[in-house]
Design an enzyme around this catalytic site. Structure first.
Site, PDB file in Angstrom:
ATOM      1  N   HIS A  48      25.580  -7.279 -51.894  1.00 58.33           N
ATOM      2  CA  HIS A  48      26.425  -8.104 -52.753  1.00 58.33           C
ATOM      3  C   HIS A  48      25.841  -8.205 -54.157  1.00 58.33           C
ATOM      4  O   HIS A  48      26.561  -8.085 -55.163  1.00 58.33           O
ATOM      5  CB  HIS A  48      26.564  -9.498 -52.115  1.00 58.33           C
ATOM      6  CG  HIS A  48      27.300 -10.480 -52.956  1.00 58.33           C
ATOM      7  ND1 HIS A  48      26.746 -11.688 -53.345  1.00 58.33           N
ATOM      8  CD2 HIS A  48      28.530 -10.449 -53.513  1.00 58.33           C
ATOM      9  CE1 HIS A  48      27.617 -12.337 -54.090  1.00 58.33           C
ATOM     10  NE2 HIS A  48      28.696 -11.620 -54.203  1.00 58.33           N
ATOM     11  N   GLU A  79      26.377  -4.954 -55.989  1.00 61.11           N
ATOM     12  CA  GLU A  79      27.771  -4.853 -56.438  1.00 61.11           C
ATOM     13  C   GLU A  79      27.951  -5.548 -57.786  1.00 61.11           C
ATOM     14  O   GLU A  79      28.608  -5.027 -58.691  1.00 61.11           O
ATOM     15  CB  GLU A  79      28.698  -5.454 -55.401  1.00 61.11           C
ATOM     16  CG  GLU A  79      30.155  -5.550 -55.813  1.00 61.11           C
ATOM     17  CD  GLU A  79      30.746  -6.915 -55.533  1.00 61.11           C
ATOM     18  OE1 GLU A  79      31.299  -7.524 -56.474  1.00 61.11           O
ATOM     19  OE2 GLU A  79      30.641  -7.376 -54.383  1.00 61.11           O
ATOM     20  N   HIS A  80      27.348  -6.736 -57.947  1.00 59.65           N
ATOM     21  CA  HIS A  80      27.399  -7.436 -59.236  1.00 59.65           C
ATOM     22  C   HIS A  80      26.720  -6.618 -60.337  1.00 59.65           C
ATOM     23  O   HIS A  80      27.234  -6.511 -61.456  1.00 59.65           O
ATOM     24  CB  HIS A  80      26.695  -8.785 -59.118  1.00 59.65           C
ATOM     25  CG  HIS A  80      27.543  -9.880 -58.561  1.00 59.65           C
ATOM     26  ND1 HIS A  80      27.903 -10.989 -59.291  1.00 59.65           N
ATOM     27  CD2 HIS A  80      28.115 -10.036 -57.342  1.00 59.65           C
ATOM     28  CE1 HIS A  80      28.652 -11.790 -58.545  1.00 59.65           C
ATOM     29  NE2 HIS A  80      28.783 -11.229 -57.354  1.00 59.65           N
ATOM     30  N   GLU A 101      27.074 -18.673 -57.206  1.00 63.90           N
ATOM     31  CA  GLU A 101      28.136 -18.313 -56.265  1.00 63.90           C
ATOM     32  C   GLU A 101      27.787 -18.784 -54.852  1.00 63.90           C
ATOM     33  O   GLU A 101      28.647 -19.269 -54.117  1.00 63.90           O
ATOM     34  CB  GLU A 101      28.358 -16.799 -56.282  1.00 63.90           C
ATOM     35  CG  GLU A 101      29.542 -16.353 -55.450  1.00 63.90           C
ATOM     36  CD  GLU A 101      29.735 -14.835 -55.481  1.00 63.90           C
ATOM     37  OE1 GLU A 101      30.665 -14.364 -54.802  1.00 63.90           O
ATOM     38  OE2 GLU A 101      28.960 -14.142 -56.170  1.00 63.90           O
TER      39      GLU A 101
END
Length: 432
Positions: free
Chosen positions: A52, A55-56, A132
């Protein structure tokens, strides 16, 4: 819909990258996606969240493009650019006017294959992802599904949240993230998919021009979870509602019974005419949100249901859920329910054909997973072939309340435990 629809075309390049397209001559847009076979289920405990985070970081710049430049280029094209991380895949995707395909492809391939991954960029992105995670922890309607995953899959990577662990995110270095990228973003694990105003040979030509570093393939993904008894998990939180999930393991995505499962899920809680929606919400007003769901993975799957309700309604809502599950196992479908559900599944499949993005997603996910690319007629025929015997056998195998795990978020665990006793007395006793 109007226009000509071509059958999907698939090419495997010498590098190992696969290219799949579906042409639609009635549109001017192209949905383009890069699919990578890495997600949270590929991670060790010490790597939880790196898929994750990476991906950022793909948006933080490449060899030739700064982060702001990427944003400005896609804004100037009137295009969308986004990405997502799942349990078993990561995707970077866009929808552009066909004349901008080459430019969009060039930027996206650099993001995927040669992201910059600098320490100063990572420092900022760590903070964003940690925010997040904090937002996710504050949202019980998201958190509850990962609690259920923990209960169903235990210590297996499928039982961990895709978003990751804050301590891993906070401690990983740029070099560590680059090592993770090099291990998993290998050509054999990448599919380039496109749907819309696209010529297959054109996309193959673009992909053939890629300068892809040769990298050894990462270790194989984890095997299936070990068998385990149903479990319950509860998180005490001062919420206005109790958020409750029941679920268990299901079939893998290659299982031919997946078509029957879609039909079955609809009957239980997948539509507004489903049993759970009608019994829990419409007839008794015990919840605003109640539904069932299923997720299929490479070597296992998960079925489940969710209900959110106020403290005074937990007992009554779970009593109805327990009764409906037992009835479902004994009598999963009437003739009219079966036909209505099949028509619903077929209708949604056909309606999805009007979206280039939906087509691109289907192509990329299917090729990455090794699933056959069925034509719409073939897919409709698979659903139409589902019989009463199919759904009866699958309901008995998957939805027995005694085999289901439970997860809850709310102020008082005793309220949760008393509620799940209506579904599984044994599970409630073990939770005590």
């Amino acid at each position: 819909m109007g226009g000509t629809l071509s059958a999907p075309s698939v090419t495997t390049l010498p590098s190992g990258v696969r290219v799949v397209t579906e042409s639609m001559d009635s549109v001017r847009s192209v949905a383009l996606g890069f699919w990578v076979g890495v997600g949270s289920a590929s991670e060790q405990v010490s790597e939880a969240g790196l898929s994750h985070l990476l991906e950022h970081m793909l948006f933080r710049g490449t060899r030739r493009y700064e982060s702001l430049e990427i944003d400005q280029m896609f804004d100037a094209m009137g295009a969308e650019l986004n990405a997502g991380t799942g349990k078993e895949s990561t995707s970077v995707y866009s929808r552009v006017i066909d004349v901008h395909l080459t430019r969009a492809f060039d930027v996206m391939q650099e993001m995927v294959f040669t992201p910059r991954l600098l320490e100063e960029d990572l420092a900022n992105e760590r903070e964003i992802v940690c925010e997040e995670i904090a937002m996710y922890e504050d949202d019980p309607q998201d958190k509850i599904f990962d609690l259920l995953g923990e209960a169903v899959f235990g210590d297996h990577p499928l039982g961990r949240a895709t978003i990751g662990r804050e301590e891993v995110i906070a401690s990983v270095s740029a070099d560590g993230l680059r090592t993770f990228h090099d291990a998993h973003y290998t050509p054999g694990e990448i599919v380039i998919s496109a749907a819309g105003s696209i010529d297959h040979d054109t996309l193959v030509f673009l992909a053939e021009g890629l300068e892809i570093p040769e990298r050894p393939r990462a270790n194989e993904a984890f095997g299936p979870p070990e068998p385990g008894a149903p479990r319950s998990t509860f998180m005490a939180k001062d919420t206005e509602q109790y958020h409750l999930c029941l679920g268990g393991r299901a079939i893998a995505r290659h299982d031919e019974r997946r078509h029957a499962l879609r039909v079955l899920d609809n009957i239980l809680g997948g539509t507004s005419s489903s049993r759970l929606f009608q019994e829990v919400r419409e007839r008794r007003g015990l919840a605003y949100s109640v539904y069932s769901f299923s997720s299929l993975f490479s070597n296992t799957g998960q079925i489940g249901l969710y209900v959110g309700t106020r403290p005074d309604n937990v007992d009554a809502a779970l009593r109805v859920v327990g009764d409906e599950l037992r009835r479902f196992v004994e009598d999963p479908a009437s003739t009219s329910e079966l036909e209505r559900s099949k028509e619903n599944v077929k209708g949604r499949m056909v309606l999805a054909l009007e979206s280039t993005a939906a087509r691109m997603n289907r192509l990329g996910a299917s090729v990455l997973a090794g699933l056959p690319l069925l034509t719409i007629d073939e897919a409709v025929a698979k659903v139409e072939a589902v019989t009463m015997e199919d759904v009866q056998a699958l309901a008995a195998e998957l939805f027995d309340p005694a085999q289901l795990s439970a997860a809850g978020i709310g102020p008082d665990e005793d309220v949760f435990r008393r509620g799940i006793e209506h579904v599984s007395p044994r599970l409630a006793a073990e939770a005590a």
